[in-house]
Design an enzyme around this catalytic site. Sequence first.
Site, PDB file in Angstrom:
ATOM      1  CB  SER A 142      14.584 -39.595 -16.033  1.00 11.47           C
ATOM      2  OG  SER A 142      14.861 -39.664 -17.411  1.00 11.47           O
ATOM      3  CG  HIS A 170      11.457 -39.385 -13.325  1.00  9.75           C
ATOM      4  ND1 HIS A 170      11.910 -40.597 -12.846  1.00  9.75           N
ATOM      5  CD2 HIS A 170      11.335 -39.530 -14.661  1.00  9.75           C
ATOM      6  CE1 HIS A 170      12.092 -41.430 -13.860  1.00  9.75           C
ATOM      7  NE2 HIS A 170      11.747 -40.813 -14.976  1.00  9.75           N
ATOM      8  CE  LYS A 201       9.052 -43.241 -14.864  1.00 11.60           C
ATOM      9  NZ  LYS A 201       9.587 -44.454 -15.474  1.00 11.60           N
TER      10      LYS A 201
HETATM   11  N1  PLP Z   1       8.019 -39.831 -19.262  1.00 10.42           N
HETATM   12  C1  PLP Z   1       9.137 -39.925 -18.528  1.00 10.42           C
HETATM   13  C2  PLP Z   1       9.853 -38.680 -18.126  1.00 10.42           C
HETATM   14  C3  PLP Z   1       9.625 -41.197 -18.143  1.00 10.42           C
HETATM   15  O1  PLP Z   1      10.749 -41.310 -17.423  1.00 10.42           O
HETATM   16  C4  PLP Z   1       8.906 -42.358 -18.546  1.00 10.42           C
HETATM   17  C5  PLP Z   1       9.380 -43.709 -18.175  1.00 10.42           C
HETATM   18  O2  PLP Z   1      10.525 -44.052 -18.242  1.00 10.42           O
HETATM   19  C6  PLP Z   1       7.755 -42.191 -19.304  1.00 10.42           C
HETATM   20  C7  PLP Z   1       7.326 -40.919 -19.658  1.00 10.42           C
HETATM   21  C8  PLP Z   1       6.938 -43.371 -19.736  1.00 10.42           C
HETATM   22  O3  PLP Z   1       6.200 -43.824 -18.629  1.00 10.42           O
HETATM   23  P1  PLP Z   1       5.481 -45.271 -18.676  1.00 10.42           P
HETATM   24  O4  PLP Z   1       6.481 -46.248 -18.152  1.00 10.42           O
HETATM   25  O5  PLP Z   1       4.275 -45.113 -17.813  1.00 10.42           O
HETATM   26  O6  PLP Z   1       5.129 -45.519 -20.101  1.00 10.42           O
END
Ligand code: PLP
Length: 355
Positions: A142, A170, A201
């Site tokens: 990200s 992502h 997302k």
């Molecule tokens: N994994 C990644 C790569 C993320 O970017 C995020 C969120 O920022 C998460 C996990 C966590 O997702 P959630 O918002 O559903 O807890």
Amino acid sequence: AGILNFCANNYLGLSSHPEVIRAAVEALEKFGAGLSSVRFICGTQSIHKDLEEKIARFHQREDAILYASCFDANAGIFEALLTPEDAVLSDELNHASIIDGIRLCKANKYRYKHMDMQDLEAKLQDAQKHRLRLVATDGAFSMDGDIAPLREICQLAQKYDALVFIDECHATGFLGPNGRGTDELLGVMDKVTIINSTLGKALGGAAGGYTTGPKPLIDLLRQRSRPYLFSNSLPPAVVGCASKALDLLMESNAIAQSMAAKTQRFRSKMTAAGFTISGKDHPICPVMLGDARLAAVMAEDMLKRGIYVIGFSYPVVPKGKARIRVQISAVHSDEDIDRCVEAFTEVGRKHGALP
Ligand code: PLP
């Protein structure tokens, strides 16, 4: 008024899609505001089971299990799956929730250099002494918008008898010809064993996460995964949103294609203007600036021109690698993209980021 948001994870614009909103309202009216329970007591309704089945079908996996977030899915999986006799090999730039999930398990921990296949191979060789090996990586990272070399990771996993886990937060909904994710993009859908992803997302943007993979693994998680066992069930409206988002994506990939075309437009126009954009083909478009203060003042000036973006600096990204992370969405029009590029060009010249 008139401010354009270029920093949301709303890649496909589904959080404001009228059908997604209607599905949430219908679920709220039909199934109530919430279950006041975890799943295994009285927190399971038909829509939860239907959504799990739909997620598994979307990813072409055997089964799926819902969580309140992908953070929870990542917190639950490693401890449930791995014992002190096992090993987990994790990319050094993996998301914080993967790092935390791994901290909770008692397996032997290896951290390989970011996307460095030589280092991963060396660590896999060392990990041969353990009972089971799991390679864990973000599908798309990200901060940089770069994509894990899954083909090579899967080849190494095959050679050294390891399982592959990917976090597709992502990627789900828009990467690959049918938006299935990084594994589809790189042609390894049958080689990746476990996928964790978010409903918060691209898939409607509300909340929720999941694990999808082999049925025995999902059965094990239902018995052992602590965030699943000890946290409330997803509210019906949230389930309704995600379910409709998946329906829309399984009907057509037109939305994902429109987002990809806009990403291309932004990346090529910004590069032509003289900016360095990290990553390749991903809607996360980090405008690399280096200096933390420059990133902050440029982001402030962008807002004055009606463009909402945020500067990222240390400790979120390494020292000297400050950036403004732009995220493209299918709801941006071509004119919106052009307005954003024009604002960047003006602000970049003003602050000396461009000649
Ligand atoms: N994994 C990644 C790569 C993320 O970017 C995020 C969120 O920022 C998460 C996990 C966590 O997702 P959630 O918002 O559903 O807890």
